[in-house]
Write an enzyme that holds these catalytic residues in place. Structure first.
Site, PDB file in Angstrom:
ATOM      1  N   GLU A 158      -3.050  10.642   2.767  1.00 33.50           N
ATOM      2  CA  GLU A 158      -4.202  10.754   3.662  1.00 33.50           C
ATOM      3  C   GLU A 158      -4.238  12.135   4.309  1.00 33.50           C
ATOM      4  OE1 GLU A 158      -5.339   6.514   5.501  1.00 33.50           O
ATOM      5  OE2 GLU A 158      -3.369   7.230   6.145  1.00 33.50           O
ATOM      6  N   GLU A 172       0.844  -1.202   0.000  1.00 39.14           N
ATOM      7  CA  GLU A 172       0.000   0.000   0.000  1.00 39.14           C
ATOM      8  C   GLU A 172       0.875   1.247   0.000  1.00 39.14           C
ATOM      9  OE1 GLU A 172      -3.228   2.008   3.124  1.00 39.14           O
ATOM     10  OE2 GLU A 172      -2.857  -0.157   3.141  1.00 39.14           O
TER      11      GLU A 172
END
Length: 268
Positions: free
Chosen positions: A139, A135
């Site tokens: 964010e 990943e």
């Protein structure tokens, strides 16, 4: 920004909740991994995008993914976060169909505001597809939207988030964010400017192609120390205008060719 605001006003009558045609958690099609450049100015369709429609049995998330929280209002889509049953909240998530590997990923977006709200743009795969958990994250924590959090997971492990201070409020303005994923490095950019880079000397670099995902969510009490208690306003939302992937070695178009500093179309 003024032009985007005017466009949103003019398009207000076109705002619709988008319902996913599929009820499955995910679809396994890995696609061809080719470059793409998708603006939401004209379309948002299920040929390109999968709209998540499920609730995870998780001690991490406190949301179910609800298609009605995904709204297309040209020139953008919004992902909303709301109170809902049976989970305390309903969030929203969209996934680009297919799997994508090394190259440059770009998004033009405005983050969600409010303590407890997390809005994101990332690549991801895991054991669901027979893969290791790899990943790469961009964010925003709604409790402090003058900061971007970057992160990497390789085979399910991370060495912690990378916090990047912003010279603007990501919930107030539309900007261009990107990361460039190479076999031995990941580099993040903000409005085309280098923000942070890590190499394989710093931490393990993901190797496995993954989904391109955007979502907005809140977590369990164990996450409060990270993202804050969920005091965000009802209908807080993240807004996305363009998403692109340019495969390594390709020269195809990307979001940054259309958006200047992520805030307005070039030439307007």
């Amino acid at each position: 920004l003024v032009l985007i605001a005017l466009a949103l006003v003019c398009a207000a009558i076109l705002i619709t909740a988008v319902k996913s045609p599929a009820r499955a958690v995910l679809t396994p099609d890995r696609g061809d991994g080719k470059s793409f450049n998708l603006s939401f100015s004209n379309s948002f369709n299920d040929q390109d995008w999968y709209i998540s429609d499920f609730t995870l049995s998780s001690t991490f998330f406190r949301v179910g993914w609800v298609p009605e929280n995904v709204r297309h209002h040209p020139p953008s889509i919004s992902l909303e976060l709301n109170p809902a049953e049976p989970q305390p909240f309903s969030g929203a998530e969209v996934q680009k169909r297919g799997f994508y590997g090394y190259g440059r990923y770009e998004v033009v977006m405005q983050a969600a505001r409010g303590s407890g709200a997390v809005s994101s743009f990332f690549t991801h795969t895991d054991a669901t597809f027979g893969d290791p958990h790899d990943e790469i994250d961009i964010e925003f924590l709604g409790k402090n939207t003058r900061q971007l959090q970057a992160n990497i997971f390789t085979k399910g492990k991370t060495r912690g988030g990378i916090y990047i201070d912003l010279p603007f409020d990501a919930a107030e303005e539309v900007h261009l964010y990107a990361f460039d994923w190479q076999p031995d490095s990941v580099t993040w950019y903000i409005d085309g400017e280098l923000a942070h880079s890590v190499t394989s000397r710093d931490r393990p670099i993901p190797k496995t192609p993954g989904r391109v995902i955007m979502n907005v969510w809140t977590g369990s009490p164990q996450q409060f120390s990270w993202h804050g208690e969920p005091t965000f306003p009802d209908h807080t939302k993240a807004t996305y205008y363009c998403v692109s992937f340019r495969a390594a070695g390709d020269t195809s178009s990307q979001c940054s060719d259309t958006y200047e500093n992520g805030s307005r179309p070039i030439g307007h």
